[in-house]
Enzyme design. Structure first.
Site, PDB file in Angstrom:
ATOM      1  N   SER A 132       0.849  -1.194   0.000  1.00 15.64           N
ATOM      2  CA  SER A 132       0.000   0.000   0.000  1.00 15.64           C
ATOM      3  C   SER A 132       0.880   1.236   0.000  1.00 15.64           C
ATOM      4  O   SER A 132       2.058   1.174   0.391  1.00 15.64           O
ATOM      5  CB  SER A 132      -0.891   0.012   1.248  1.00 15.64           C
ATOM      6  OG  SER A 132      -1.558   1.246   1.398  1.00 15.64           O
ATOM      7  N   TYR A 172      -1.336  -0.739  10.832  1.00 14.36           N
ATOM      8  CA  TYR A 172      -1.510  -1.009   9.404  1.00 14.36           C
ATOM      9  C   TYR A 172      -0.321  -0.464   8.613  1.00 14.36           C
ATOM     10  O   TYR A 172       0.239  -1.165   7.760  1.00 14.36           O
ATOM     11  CB  TYR A 172      -2.804  -0.360   8.928  1.00 14.36           C
ATOM     12  CG  TYR A 172      -3.142  -0.603   7.478  1.00 14.36           C
ATOM     13  CD1 TYR A 172      -3.743  -1.791   7.082  1.00 14.36           C
ATOM     14  CD2 TYR A 172      -2.888   0.368   6.507  1.00 14.36           C
ATOM     15  CE1 TYR A 172      -4.070  -2.012   5.743  1.00 14.36           C
ATOM     16  CE2 TYR A 172      -3.213   0.162   5.183  1.00 14.36           C
ATOM     17  CZ  TYR A 172      -3.807  -1.028   4.802  1.00 14.36           C
ATOM     18  OH  TYR A 172      -4.120  -1.237   3.485  1.00 14.36           O
TER      19      TYR A 172
END
Length: 248
Positions: A133, A146
């Site tokens: 990501s 995350y």
């Protein structure tokens, strides 16, 4: 360009019954690959789905066993499975942090290892794509665990590439930015002002779609990228290129 075709290849895409994973699986299939999808439960109308809970202790072994039983010639792996469990940094607890790292990093690490062992035993080459990501490069408020997990995947891409290159297995990655999926649409599109803000920050002038990620994965799985090792392609429409974005 024939080198972009995946005819004769077989792929396993984790977390691919919906969202980005489903888009990637569709793209690989359109390019000619035989594709096994993976999820915890089947989705209506989908075929070639292997069920496994990668959050469980035995999930990785079960997935690999079932996948190679159904498709013995697997030579492509896309590690897409993962999720978001964050809370405020000062409220984060060990259990929630470990859950994030286990599902987003640990299972990918050992899935790649198990996949590579199978290929080495058979004397075959292959390709792995790790979906991380833009959070692996830029921090986001309320996403400490995350962000940490996605940063780990960026380094795993490089480290695994170094380890597996001598065996003829290429490892690369894709880092999506703001992509509209069933998981993200709930918070991305809740406010027209928020969408307009994102669109001004993204050089492409729009939020990403599933096909944007699929194209990068097809490229990295194909012979068109045969001289690329350990790289992560950022697919974000230019979101992370500028510091501030456009003013109104």
């Amino acid at each position: 360009m024939k080198t972009l075709q995946l005819n004769g290849h077989a792929a396993l895409v984790t977390g691919s019954t919906r969202g980005i994973g489903a888009g990637i699986a569709d793209g690989l299939q359109e390019a000619g690959a035989r594709v096994l999808r993976h999820g915890r439960q089947p989705e209506p109308g989908q075929e070639n789905v292997v069920l496994a809970d990668l959050g469980s202790e035995d999930g990785v072994r079960q997935l690999l066993e079932d996948a190679f039983t159904r498709e013995p010639e697997l030579d492509l792996l896309v590690c897409n499975a993962g999720s978001f469990f964050d809370t405020d940094f000062l409220e984060m607890d060990v259990e929630r942090f470990r859950k994030t790292m286990q599902l987003n990093v640990e299972q990918a690490y050992f899935l790649i290892q198990g996949f590579a062992k199978r290929l080495v035993e058979k004397g075959r080459t292959g390709s792995v794509v790790i979906i991380s990501s833009t959070n692996g490069f830029q921090a986001e408020e309320g996403s400490t665990a995350y962000d940490t997990s996605k940063g780990a995947l960026v380094m795993l891409t490089r480290s695994a590439a170094l380890s597996l290159a001598p065996h003829g297995i290429r490892v690369n990655g894709v880092a999506p930015g703001l992509i509209i999926t069933p998981l993200t649409s709930g918070w991305i599109t809740t406010s027209p002002d928020k969408v307009r803000h994102y669109e001004k920050k993204i050089l492409a002038g729009r939020l990403g779609n599933l096909e944007d990620c699929a194209g990068a994965c097809v490229f990295l799985c194909s012979d068109a990228s045969k001289y690329i090792y350990g790289q992560t392609i950022v697919v974000d429409g230019g979101l992370t290129v500028g510091q501030i974005g456009q003013f109104p």
